[in-house]
Design a protein around this motif. Structure first.
Motif, PDB file in Angstrom:
ATOM      1  N   PHE A  43      24.923 -33.607 -58.589  1.00 23.77           N
ATOM      2  CA  PHE A  43      24.604 -32.338 -59.239  1.00 23.77           C
ATOM      3  C   PHE A  43      23.121 -32.037 -59.004  1.00 23.77           C
ATOM      4  O   PHE A  43      22.299 -32.950 -58.968  1.00 23.77           O
ATOM      5  N   ASN A  44      22.801 -30.787 -58.865  1.00 18.16           N
ATOM      6  CA  ASN A  44      21.395 -30.430 -58.679  1.00 18.16           C
ATOM      7  C   ASN A  44      21.099 -29.042 -59.257  1.00 18.16           C
ATOM      8  O   ASN A  44      20.783 -28.098 -58.528  1.00 18.16           O
ATOM      9  N   PRO A  45      21.181 -28.869 -60.586  1.00 17.10           N
ATOM     10  CA  PRO A  45      20.909 -27.557 -61.189  1.00 17.10           C
ATOM     11  C   PRO A  45      19.455 -27.155 -60.957  1.00 17.10           C
ATOM     12  O   PRO A  45      18.561 -28.002 -60.921  1.00 17.10           O
ATOM     13  N   SER A  46      19.218 -25.860 -60.803  1.00 16.17           N
ATOM     14  CA  SER A  46      17.865 -25.383 -60.527  1.00 16.17           C
ATOM     15  C   SER A  46      17.617 -24.022 -61.159  1.00 16.17           C
ATOM     16  O   SER A  46      18.547 -23.238 -61.399  1.00 16.17           O
ATOM     17  N   PHE A  47      16.330 -23.751 -61.402  1.00 16.86           N
ATOM     18  CA  PHE A  47      15.870 -22.424 -61.831  1.00 16.86           C
ATOM     19  C   PHE A  47      14.925 -21.923 -60.756  1.00 16.86           C
ATOM     20  O   PHE A  47      14.022 -22.652 -60.325  1.00 16.86           O
ATOM     21  N   ASN A  48      15.121 -20.686 -60.308  1.00 21.81           N
ATOM     22  CA  ASN A  48      14.389 -20.176 -59.156  1.00 21.81           C
ATOM     23  C   ASN A  48      13.752 -18.820 -59.459  1.00 21.81           C
ATOM     24  O   ASN A  48      14.351 -17.972 -60.139  1.00 21.81           O
ATOM     25  N   VAL A  49      12.557 -18.621 -58.911  1.00 20.22           N
ATOM     26  CA  VAL A  49      11.858 -17.347 -59.038  1.00 20.22           C
ATOM     27  C   VAL A  49      11.429 -16.895 -57.645  1.00 20.22           C
ATOM     28  O   VAL A  49      10.869 -17.681 -56.876  1.00 20.22           O
ATOM     29  N   ASN A  66      13.188 -11.551 -58.453  1.00 23.17           N
ATOM     30  CA  ASN A  66      14.439 -12.120 -58.924  1.00 23.17           C
ATOM     31  C   ASN A  66      14.217 -13.426 -59.674  1.00 23.17           C
ATOM     32  O   ASN A  66      13.358 -14.233 -59.310  1.00 23.17           O
ATOM     33  N   TYR A  67      15.021 -13.629 -60.711  1.00 21.53           N
ATOM     34  CA  TYR A  67      15.152 -14.919 -61.380  1.00 21.53           C
ATOM     35  C   TYR A  67      16.605 -15.355 -61.211  1.00 21.53           C
ATOM     36  O   TYR A  67      17.517 -14.523 -61.244  1.00 21.53           O
ATOM     37  N   SER A  68      16.830 -16.654 -61.042  1.00 23.01           N
ATOM     38  CA  SER A  68      18.215 -17.105 -60.919  1.00 23.01           C
ATOM     39  C   SER A  68      18.369 -18.543 -61.373  1.00 23.01           C
ATOM     40  O   SER A  68      17.426 -19.338 -61.331  1.00 23.01           O
TER      41      SER A  68
END
Length: 292
Positions: free
Chosen positions: A193-199, A243-245
């Motif tokens: 698993f590799n959850p991420s928050f990106n900007v 964008n945020y994701s």
């Protein structure tokens, strides 16, 4: 993954979570992919081939006026020295037999156990009738650096895209990789698993270029066209948050292949031009096989 080589399709691009090799699928231990979300680097000669499906084409936080589900075929060859070359073929479902072909190469470097990166160049070749929003650009120079803090990993990606429009992008991602200590079917498989928050921060001249190329036929009603103020496009030159994701990939891994499903929730901001981007969920499915 324990046995994976460099899979560098940026991450990105990030350049496109939907057209050609996904830069997040070609990454340094992180998606576009060939799984960039669930691997670690093994410096050895290798060849990776893969196929993927995406529910919609996402390009630096922007989508087209309608959904473009797609499939890709990708390949990347890595040398022991860190040099790699790759290619990708994209088909948007329901359109031309081949909408896009990407070719490129680059160099992977590692300064320490925690700090690694890569530099690459990609050429995008589009079918003349391609409708994906990415078609406003034809070249990408990409720098990617990642630092593993142990508690989480920080990745910074710099992109310069040029062609019919020129744009700069900076993508910052914070992720946390972990894998199961237990197996599913035997002692050679596991889940990761590799959850991420990106900007994503950047310019968006490609939006105006896309509208011009398509004569505004997809994005503006006739009543708006009559009073169109093209000077508003100047705002597209501003370096701004785009964008945020959030992304959550789950992968089933074996020594030579990986199956991955991922969900991304995208939140576009500062939308310029006439594309009515909104919050949206994206789904990707990827299979790739590693030869070494």
């Amino acid at each position: 993954m324990k046995y994976l080589c460099l899979l560098f399709f940026i991450a990105g691009s990030n350049a496109l979570y939907a057209a050609g090799i996904d830069r997040n699928l070609l990454t340094i231990g992180n998606s576009y992919q060939l799984n960039a979300d669930t691997d670690t680097i093994v410096r050895k000669k290798s060849l990776s081939v893969g196929v993927s499906y995406g529910s919609d084409a996402l390009f630096f936080g922007r989508t087209g006026p309608i959904k473009y589900p797609f499939v890709t075929g990708d390949a990347i060859y890595n040398t022991k020295s860190g040099v790699f070359i790759y290619g990708s073929v994209l088909k948007v479902l329901g359109y031309a037999p081949v909408d896009e072909v990407d070719v490129g190469g680059g160099y992977f470097y590692k300064f320490s156990k925690s700090f690694s990166g890569a530099v690459s160049y990609t050429r995008f070749i589009f079918n003349k009738n391609a409708n994906v929003i990415k078609s406003a650009s034809s070249n990408d120079i990409n720098f990617k650096n990642a630092y593993d803090w142990k508690l989480f990993k920080t990745t910074i990606i710099l992109d310069y895209l040029f062609g019919k429009s020129n744009d700069f992008f900076t993508t910052v991602s914070t992720s946390k990789y972990f894998e199961t200590s237990w197996s599913i079917f035997d002692d050679k498989d596991y889940l990761s698993f590799n959850p991420s928050f990106n900007v994503i921060v950047g310019t968006q001249n490609f939006v105006q270029r896309y509208e011009v190329d398509h004569n505004y036929q997809y994005v503006l009603p006739p009543a708006v066209l009559e009073n169109l103020n093209l000077s508003a496009a100047r705002r597209n030159r501003i370096f701004n948050v785009l964008n945020y994701s959030f992304k959550v990939p789950v992968a089933y891994n074996r020594p030579h292949y990986t199956l991955e499903a991922s969900w991304r929730y995208s939140m576009p901001v500062n939308v310029e031009g006439s594309l009515e981007n909104r919050r949206e969920s994206f789904f990707n499915f990827t299979f790739y096989y590693l030869f070494y």
